[in-house]
Scaffold this active site. Structure first.
Site, PDB file in Angstrom:
ATOM      1  N   ARG A 121      -3.610  48.006  64.741  1.00 14.09           N
ATOM      2  CA  ARG A 121      -4.856  47.611  64.078  1.00 14.09           C
ATOM      3  C   ARG A 121      -5.625  48.864  63.673  1.00 14.09           C
ATOM      4  O   ARG A 121      -5.236  49.970  64.041  1.00 14.09           O
ATOM      5  CB  ARG A 121      -5.700  46.741  65.017  1.00 14.09           C
ATOM      6  CG  ARG A 121      -5.147  45.356  65.189  1.00 14.09           C
ATOM      7  CD  ARG A 121      -5.701  44.680  66.410  1.00 14.09           C
ATOM      8  NE  ARG A 121      -5.209  45.327  67.622  1.00 14.09           N
ATOM      9  CZ  ARG A 121      -5.369  44.830  68.844  1.00 14.09           C
ATOM     10  NH1 ARG A 121      -6.005  43.707  69.017  1.00 14.09           N
ATOM     11  NH2 ARG A 121      -4.880  45.464  69.889  1.00 14.09           N
TER      12      ARG A 121
ATOM     13  N   SER B 218      -7.199  39.311  71.221  1.00 13.56           N
ATOM     14  CA  SER B 218      -7.267  38.163  72.128  1.00 13.56           C
ATOM     15  C   SER B 218      -8.640  38.107  72.797  1.00 13.56           C
ATOM     16  O   SER B 218      -9.216  37.022  72.964  1.00 13.56           O
ATOM     17  CB  SER B 218      -6.188  38.278  73.205  1.00 13.56           C
ATOM     18  OG  SER B 218      -4.916  38.253  72.624  1.00 13.56           O
TER      19      SER B 218
ATOM     20  N   LYS C 265      -5.057  44.422  83.585  1.00 10.52           N
ATOM     21  CA  LYS C 265      -5.768  43.332  82.908  1.00 10.52           C
ATOM     22  C   LYS C 265      -5.842  42.122  83.822  1.00 10.52           C
ATOM     23  O   LYS C 265      -4.953  41.888  84.635  1.00 10.52           O
ATOM     24  CB  LYS C 265      -5.044  42.946  81.608  1.00 10.52           C
ATOM     25  CG  LYS C 265      -5.165  44.001  80.513  1.00 10.52           C
ATOM     26  CD  LYS C 265      -4.586  43.502  79.193  1.00 10.52           C
ATOM     27  CE  LYS C 265      -4.719  44.578  78.100  1.00 10.52           C
ATOM     28  NZ  LYS C 265      -4.067  44.168  76.838  1.00 10.52           N
TER      29      LYS C 265
ATOM     30  N   HIS D 159      -0.945  38.388  66.176  1.00  6.80           N
ATOM     31  CA  HIS D 159       0.353  38.549  66.841  1.00  6.80           C
ATOM     32  C   HIS D 159       1.438  37.812  66.048  1.00  6.80           C
ATOM     33  O   HIS D 159       2.509  38.343  65.813  1.00  6.80           O
ATOM     34  CB  HIS D 159       0.327  37.940  68.251  1.00  6.80           C
ATOM     35  CG  HIS D 159      -0.552  38.654  69.240  1.00  6.80           C
ATOM     36  ND1 HIS D 159      -1.446  37.989  70.050  1.00  6.80           N
ATOM     37  CD2 HIS D 159      -0.656  39.958  69.589  1.00  6.80           C
ATOM     38  CE1 HIS D 159      -2.056  38.847  70.838  1.00  6.80           C
ATOM     39  NE2 HIS D 159      -1.609  40.051  70.586  1.00  6.80           N
TER      40      HIS D 159
HETATM   41  P1  ADP Z   1      -4.443  43.182  72.953  1.00  4.75           P
HETATM   42  O1  ADP Z   1      -4.165  44.634  72.651  1.00  4.75           O
HETATM   43  O2  ADP Z   1      -5.362  42.512  71.971  1.00  4.75           O
HETATM   44  O3  ADP Z   1      -4.731  42.858  74.402  1.00  4.75           O
HETATM   45  P2  ADP Z   1      -1.714  42.514  73.318  1.00  4.75           P
HETATM   46  O4  ADP Z   1      -1.540  43.442  74.459  1.00  4.75           O
HETATM   47  O5  ADP Z   1      -1.325  41.110  73.535  1.00  4.75           O
HETATM   48  O6  ADP Z   1      -3.124  42.450  72.688  1.00  4.75           O
HETATM   49  O7  ADP Z   1      -0.956  43.085  72.043  1.00  4.75           O
HETATM   50  C1  ADP Z   1       0.418  43.125  71.889  1.00  4.75           C
HETATM   51  C2  ADP Z   1       0.731  43.896  70.627  1.00  4.75           C
HETATM   52  O8  ADP Z   1       0.179  43.212  69.497  1.00  4.75           O
HETATM   53  C3  ADP Z   1       0.177  45.312  70.558  1.00  4.75           C
HETATM   54  O9  ADP Z   1       1.122  46.110  69.898  1.00  4.75           O
HETATM   55  C4  ADP Z   1      -1.080  45.148  69.734  1.00  4.75           C
HETATM   56  O10 ADP Z   1      -1.433  46.354  69.087  1.00  4.75           O
HETATM   57  C5  ADP Z   1      -0.624  44.101  68.747  1.00  4.75           C
HETATM   58  N1  ADP Z   1      -1.727  43.330  68.171  1.00  4.75           N
HETATM   59  C6  ADP Z   1      -2.738  42.714  68.829  1.00  4.75           C
HETATM   60  N2  ADP Z   1      -3.555  42.082  67.970  1.00  4.75           N
HETATM   61  C7  ADP Z   1      -3.058  42.317  66.717  1.00  4.75           C
HETATM   62  C8  ADP Z   1      -3.475  41.963  65.390  1.00  4.75           C
HETATM   63  N3  ADP Z   1      -4.592  41.279  65.176  1.00  4.75           N
HETATM   64  N4  ADP Z   1      -2.705  42.364  64.353  1.00  4.75           N
HETATM   65  C9  ADP Z   1      -1.604  43.089  64.568  1.00  4.75           C
HETATM   66  N5  ADP Z   1      -1.169  43.490  65.781  1.00  4.75           N
HETATM   67  C10 ADP Z   1      -1.877  43.099  66.851  1.00  4.75           C
END
Ligand code: ADP
Length: 167
Positions: A90, A128, A41, A17
């Site tokens: 990703r 996460s 979630k 992130h």
């Molecule tokens: P997750 O999808 O892991 O529950 P979030 O909802 O917090 O995570 O993700 C918020 C944004 O960050 C989304 O656009 C998700 O695709 C992106 N994201 C999550 N992990 C990564 C990563 N390792 N590298 C790049 N972008 C990421």
């Protein structure tokens, strides 16, 4: 002024992130990171805890603001005067879902665009949920989490798993 929103659950914010945050903050005048309430979630950290963790790890980036919202993202964007959502992509798994969300958001708010930044190679498979899983096995988390939140995160995992047989 070009204001972009980076929305997500951030439960917790990871180095993947943070990589997207730093890159997006270079592109836009202001980046608002918005911790979204997601009914689907069941988060480990409260909204306020997630906001505080993000504030801690972005303290050195002057054009970043951290907020939270239970609004529809398309409405939230209108309210704060933003016309761009930033998303990290990703390998493989993110695309279908994110593409669909981008179309829906644009239908709800035709002024709103979604920009995708590809995840850096080293964070391509980092999520996460993977960090939470690894943490229960006492793995070194320095490749996955920003240094400023590792201790707090480990404490929380230890408390959550008290009574279990992992350390
Ligand atoms: P997750 O999808 O892991 O529950 P979030 O909802 O917090 O995570 O993700 C918020 C944004 O960050 C989304 O656009 C998700 O695709 C992106 N994201 C999550 N992990 C990564 C990563 N390792 N590298 C790049 N972008 C990421």
């Amino acid at each position: 002024m070009k204001i972009a929103i980076y929305p997500g659950s951030f439960d917790p914010v990871t180095s993947g992130h943070l990589n997207i945050i730093r890159r997006a903050a270079e592109i836009f005048d202001k980046l608002v990171i918005c911790v979204m309430v997601n009914a689907g979630k069941n988060p480990m950290f409260t909204l306020q805890e997630r906001v505080e963790m993000i504030r801690k790890v972005t303290a050195d980036i002057p054009n970043v603001e951290v907020d939270c919202s239970d609004q529809l993202l398309a409405e939230y964007a209108k309210d704060i005067g933003s016309c761009v959502i930033v998303k990290g992509l990703r390998a493989g798994s993110d695309f279908e879902n994110e593409f669909q969300m981008a179309l829906v958001n644009r239908k709800l708010n035709p002024d709103l665009d979604t920009m995708f930044l590809s995840a850096d190679q080293q964070y391509m498979s980092l999520s996460s949920s993977m960090v939470k899983e690894l943490a229960t096995y006492n793995v070194d988390l320095s490749d996955f989490l920003p240094a400023q939140i590792i201790a707090d995160f480990k404490n929380r995992i230890a408390t959550t798993h008290q009574g279990g047989n992992r350390k």
